[in-house]
Design a protein around this motif. Sequence first.
Motif, PDB file in Angstrom:
ATOM      1  N   ALA A  56       0.849  -1.202   0.000  1.00  0.00           N
ATOM      2  CA  ALA A  56       0.000   0.000   0.000  1.00  0.00           C
ATOM      3  C   ALA A  56       0.880   1.245   0.000  1.00  0.00           C
ATOM      4  CB  ALA A  56      -0.932  -0.006   1.201  1.00  0.00           C
ATOM      5  N   ASN A  57       1.520   1.440  -1.138  1.00  0.00           N
ATOM      6  CA  ASN A  57       2.467   2.537  -1.310  1.00  0.00           C
ATOM      7  C   ASN A  57       2.253   3.127  -2.705  1.00  0.00           C
ATOM      8  OD1 ASN A  57       4.712   4.169  -1.796  1.00  0.00           O
ATOM      9  ND2 ASN A  57       6.159   2.771  -0.834  1.00  0.00           N
ATOM     10  N   PRO A  58       1.959   4.412  -2.814  1.00  0.00           N
ATOM     11  CA  PRO A  58       1.708   5.002  -4.139  1.00  0.00           C
ATOM     12  C   PRO A  58       2.867   4.859  -5.113  1.00  0.00           C
ATOM     13  CG  PRO A  58       1.083   6.529  -2.377  1.00  0.00           C
ATOM     14  CD  PRO A  58       1.830   5.411  -1.727  1.00  0.00           C
ATOM     15  N   GLU A  59       4.078   4.564  -4.577  1.00  0.00           N
ATOM     16  CA  GLU A  59       5.241   4.410  -5.453  1.00  0.00           C
ATOM     17  C   GLU A  59       5.195   3.100  -6.239  1.00  0.00           C
ATOM     18  OE1 GLU A  59       9.185   5.567  -3.974  1.00  0.00           O
ATOM     19  OE2 GLU A  59       8.178   6.168  -2.122  1.00  0.00           O
ATOM     20  N   PHE A  60       4.408   2.142  -5.771  1.00  0.00           N
ATOM     21  CA  PHE A  60       4.264   0.882  -6.493  1.00  0.00           C
ATOM     22  C   PHE A  60       3.178   1.028  -7.549  1.00  0.00           C
ATOM     23  CE2 PHE A  60       5.665  -1.158  -2.344  1.00  0.00           C
ATOM     24  CZ  PHE A  60       6.905  -1.545  -2.816  1.00  0.00           C
TER      25      PHE A  60
END
Length: 320
Positions: A144-148
């Motif tokens: 749950a990371n916008p970078e992924f």
Amino acid sequence: MDKKQLLIYNELISKYNFNEKQKHQIKIGVYQNLNVNYYLKPNFNAYQMEEIRLGLMQNLDVELYAKPEFNVNQMVEIRKGLEQNLNVSLYAKSEFDWGQMREIRLGLISNIEVLIYANPEFNDFQMNKIRLGLEESLDVSWYANPEFNIFQMQEIIDGIKNNLKVSLYSDPKFNWQQMKEIRKGLEQKVNVAIYAKPEFNSEQMNEILSGLQKNLNVTIYANPEFTPNQMWEIKIGLQKKLDVSIYANPDFDENQMFQIRLGLENNIDVSFYSNLEFNKEQMLQIRKGLENKINVESYLNPSIYWKEMERIREELERNK
């Protein structure tokens, strides 16, 4: 529409320059005895007006979405949430597009912790991956990371579902193809630590994984300076139990490595041409000469063009 309604309608539409479609929605609202003042604004298009009217028909709190900054699709999602008695305040915000709103609404229906992904930095596809993970009781904190992006998220999800040590690749430094190679290695229980490094691209990782699967000493070529094709040549040599140290040098390109490997396979003395000064075509001519048991020394010179080498070789072969 009775006379009184018609009078009200005419008075209302006289206030602004509405188009025919807008007038139609106002007319319907007046006929249904609704408070059309909620959408009596020319900056609402007819489709937005209709969404507000539908909410009024159900006695919903349309003030939550009767705002020009919401497009019709956003209004639909907020209206649906109100119909379902959901806490729409979590997503009735203009920074969320309708797809994001939809994912938050669906999460609220499932009674999951939507605050984990109710963040405009996540696009709706990312939100979908997190929502589905929460619904399956997965530990979404790993991805749950916008970078992924969604492909990276999926690789982590697949690892979580297979009880793999996803901590080894749940890092935005790895693209999804790299993650896939590490995940495959974990599934096959090989020592992925050898290649689970961002400096290896996915193709290099694949060659190292392939070697580990064959129980080869991959440390000989687990070096980011080797291209995937160079790694492949060294791997094939190891499989054939050749002395790959002769050509396991990043300065040799894969074609030069190929010529040296073929020489080793044919049991010739490759020291004659395992020299960086010879290009692949020159190596080929020297190798063929050695295989045909001629004295190659007469053209064993990097300054001789390979076509000339070929001419000399063929002449020597005819006269031997």
